[in-house]
Design a protein around this motif. Structure first.
Motif, PDB file in Angstrom:
ATOM      1  N   LYS A 151       0.829  -1.211   0.000  1.00  0.00           N
ATOM      2  CA  LYS A 151       0.000   0.000   0.000  1.00  0.00           C
ATOM      3  C   LYS A 151       0.864   1.261   0.000  1.00  0.00           C
ATOM      4  O   LYS A 151       0.598   2.211  -0.734  1.00  0.00           O
ATOM      5  N   ASP A 250      -5.090   0.320   6.407  1.00  0.00           N
ATOM      6  CA  ASP A 250      -5.853   1.094   5.420  1.00  0.00           C
ATOM      7  C   ASP A 250      -6.118   2.509   5.918  1.00  0.00           C
ATOM      8  O   ASP A 250      -6.038   3.479   5.156  1.00  0.00           O
ATOM      9  N   THR A 254      -4.612   5.647   3.924  1.00  0.00           N
ATOM     10  CA  THR A 254      -5.534   6.641   3.386  1.00  0.00           C
ATOM     11  C   THR A 254      -5.250   8.017   3.973  1.00  0.00           C
ATOM     12  O   THR A 254      -5.242   9.027   3.260  1.00  0.00           O
ATOM     13  N   SER A 255      -5.003   8.068   5.276  1.00  0.00           N
ATOM     14  CA  SER A 255      -4.722   9.351   5.937  1.00  0.00           C
ATOM     15  C   SER A 255      -3.422   9.962   5.430  1.00  0.00           C
ATOM     16  O   SER A 255      -3.339  11.177   5.201  1.00  0.00           O
TER      17      SER A 255
END
Length: 282
Positions: A151, A250, A254-255
């Motif tokens: 990620k 996640d 995302t942050s």
């Protein structure tokens, strides 16, 4: 939530009371039905269904159903959803998903946003200064570490993941000020992970630990993201802790992506995608 609705039912208009009675007769079914079918079953209009939701303190049907689903998942203890030898496949489907959703909702309600913000700050700072970001885990947590590497690699981070104890110790020895180490462990009692975290911290790296509260690893890091879900194999339970850890990753990814901004990330992602397409179809 249901008790509160039941206590206020008498104060509602007769048509709204019919909606409330339909809800109380089968809350789980109510949470999954569209407004058309709810109106038909309660023998009211669709706007009446929406008015009922607003009368009991919610913005509308969608908001009400979301809160209802969460309330149902949290309100029923795990023991009431144990998988048994007489369960059908349908029973198992419902119980496994309910247990998982309940764990996620519990984390959502208990999570420290302040701790998450600190972790996001540390990861973003390491990226901005072109320092190292590493993920450590063993067993199921090692899978989470690899997923985290994937990620963050997509976000342009130069990062690696280690699931071998010897490599973790050696890699932690090379970390220093400005670097960031994220350690994932359900029990927080794996000795190699504790040692690696302490070595990285001693060398000046920022350490983020995703693990159970009160575990040895929880106190070994600078930033603790509490993930409390003890596995119980007697309950035929899935590896909910792994899913919980993946969800936390996640949230972090995302942050961090939001902090970096789309102007920087979009060209990078487009370039990655095009290179992969060229490789795949050449």
């Amino acid at each position: 939530m249901l008790d509160r609705i039941k206590s206020t039912l008498a104060s509602l208009a007769p048509a709204e009371q019919r909606v409330g009675k339909l809800l109380l007769s089968d809350p789980r079914t109510f949470a999954g039905l569209p407004v058309v079918e709810l109106a038909e079953r309660a023998q009211v209009s669709k706007p009446t269904v929406v008015r009922f939701c607003r009368s009991v303190g919610y913005e509308g049907l969608s908001d009400f159903k979301l809160k209802l689903a969460g309330s149902l998942s949290e309100g029923v203890p795990f023991i009431h959803r144990n998988v048994g030898t007489a369960d059908t496949t349908g029973d198992v489907l419902v119980k496994v998903i309910d247990n998982t959703v309940a764990a996620f909702l519990k984390y959502r309600n208990d999570a420290s946003t302040a701790a998450i913000d600190k972790a996001v700050d540390a990861i973003t700072l390491a990226h901005a200064n072109k320092n190292r970001l590493e993920f450590f885990g063993v067993g199921n947590s090692g899978i989470v570490a690899q997923d985290a590497q994937h990620k963050f690699f997509r976000l342009g981070f130069h990062t690696i993941a280690h699931s071998d104890g010897h490599l973790q110790i050696m890699s932690a020895s090379l970390l220093g000020p400005g670097d960031c180490l994220v350690v994932v462990s359900n029990s927080g009692r794996t000795r190699d992970l504790q040692d690696a975290c302490e070595i990285a911290r001693k060398n000046g790296a920022t350490t983020v630990v995703i693990t159970a509260s009160g575990s040895p690893l929880a106190s070994a890091g600078h930033i603790h993201l509490a993930a409390d879900h003890p596995e119980s194999y007697e309950r035929f339970s899935p590896m909910v802790s792994r899913l919980l850890h993946l969800m936390i990753i996640d949230v972090l990814a995302t942050s961090v992506a939001l902090r970096i901004g789309s102007a920087q990330l979009q060209p990078l992602l487009r370039n990655m995608k095009q290179n992969l397409l060229n490789k795949r179809y050449s």
